[in-house]
Design an enzyme around this catalytic site. Structure first.
Site, PDB file in Angstrom:
ATOM      1  N   ILE A 155       0.823  -1.206   0.000  1.00 23.87           N
ATOM      2  CA  ILE A 155       0.000   0.000   0.000  1.00 23.87           C
ATOM      3  C   ILE A 155       0.864   1.267   0.000  1.00 23.87           C
ATOM      4  CG2 ILE A 155      -1.785   1.274   1.221  1.00 23.87           C
ATOM      5  CD1 ILE A 155      -2.707  -1.423   0.033  1.00 23.87           C
ATOM      6  N   GLU A 156       0.625   2.110  -0.996  1.00 24.00           N
ATOM      7  CA  GLU A 156       1.394   3.347  -1.103  1.00 24.00           C
ATOM      8  C   GLU A 156       0.487   4.567  -1.229  1.00 24.00           C
ATOM      9  OE1 GLU A 156       4.707   3.109  -3.813  1.00 24.00           O
ATOM     10  OE2 GLU A 156       4.819   0.926  -3.592  1.00 24.00           O
ATOM     11  N   LYS A 157      -0.780   4.370  -0.905  1.00 21.10           N
ATOM     12  CA  LYS A 157      -1.727   5.497  -0.902  1.00 21.10           C
ATOM     13  C   LYS A 157      -2.977   5.047  -0.153  1.00 21.10           C
ATOM     14  CE  LYS A 157      -1.937   5.473  -5.429  1.00 21.10           C
ATOM     15  NZ  LYS A 157      -2.322   5.790  -6.829  1.00 21.10           N
TER      16      LYS A 157
END
Length: 300
Positions: A155-157
């Site tokens: 997860i990067e957002k």
């Protein structure tokens, strides 16, 4: 009789001396984990597992989900999910699992359109994942009939609702087959997006991305930055921790560690942790190009 006893005692003592080092040495062997799915040039999932190099494969990525959207998987040039073309990957998943290799679906990634607007939204995504990739039932399973071993959070957002997603997915384990949970946080601690989810203590594997973040990557000139980050990560409640690395210099903007530096400087340190699990490489395509896993596999 005395001579026979002396001979027996001598042989027994010799055997004891042979096994003595093993009794007192700490063997903390790890495994290699790899990401697959974002480059057609990396070959099939079947071939990936047939190499015998990896013990966990993350299929990336389910890059669209949440906010009421219809989830979509993106396996780059491997197949077209819109025409159900990715269902053939099911054979590769089953082949891996027969070899004792876990296969997880990685959700998120560096691109795509995803996020969770509420806990209710997270629950809806969990139901979708269960029915379409795990042990549930659906007429439109994107990867076919194979039942994946779990979900990887790359997860990067997004917002603060990944904890609810982790809890709901973990609940499915109570009904039978375990649903493994893994995560790939960035190495700055705590992770901006996954801190809430990781605080649940529900994750079996955490492969920390020690790349694209110079402040906590390993370098021979400043190894303490890496060591401090590793110590912080292994202090949280989770099953096993992995050193996440780019498989070649081209796989990331920074963070590549030469195989000899990994073997001689990183491994002696991280193997001191009882939670050490091994190495995660991004990704299969770059590993093929560099031969990185072949160079380190005897030391992991």
């Amino acid at each position: 009789m005395a001579a026979l006893f002396t001979k027996f005692f001598s042989q027994a003592f010799t055997i004891f001396l042979m096994i003595l080092p093993a009794l007192f040495s700490k063997t903390n062997a790890g495994v290699i984990v790899v990401y697959w799915g974002q480059n057609r040039g990396e070959g099939s999932l079947t071939n990936t597992c047939n190499t015998g190099k990896y013990r966990v494969v993350n299929i990336g990525f389910l890059s669209k989900f949440g906010n009421g959207q219809r989830p979509e998987i993106n396996l780059a040039g491997h197949c077209n999910p819109a025409s159900n073309g990715c269902q053939r990957v099911s054979a590769g998943i089953k082949n891996c699992q027969r070899k004792g290799i876990k296969v997880l679906l990685s959700i998120g990634g560096g691109a795509g359109n995803y996020g969770l607007s509420s806990d209710a939204d997270a629950n809806s995504v969990a139901v979708y994942l269960w029915n379409n990739f795990l042990g549930g039932q659906s007429n439109s399973r994107p990867l076919g009939s194979a039942v994946l071993d779990g979900i990887d959070f790359n997860i990067e957002k997004g917002g603060p609702h990944y904890a609810a997603l982790a809890r709901r997915l973990s609940d499915y384990s109570k009904g039978g087959k375990k649903v493994y949970l893994s995560a790939a946080p960035q190495c700055p601690f705590p992770d901006q997006y996954l801190n809430g989810a990781l605080s649940t203590g529900l994750f079996d594997y955490i492969w920390v991305q020690f790349y694209n973040n110079p402040q906590c990557e390993f370098t021979t000139s400043n190894p303490n930055a890496f060591r401090d980050s590793w110590n912080k990560w292994t202090s949280i409640k989770a099953g096993q921790f992995f050193v996440g690395l780019p498989a070649s210099r081209q796989a990331a903007s920074s963070g590549f560690v030469k195989p000899n530096d990994l073997k001689n400087q990183v491994f002696p340190f991280v193997k001191g942790s009882p939670k050490y699990g091994g190495v995660m490489l991004y990704d299969k395509f770059n590993d093929d190009k560099s031969g990185y896993s072949y160079q380190i596999r005897g030391s992991v």
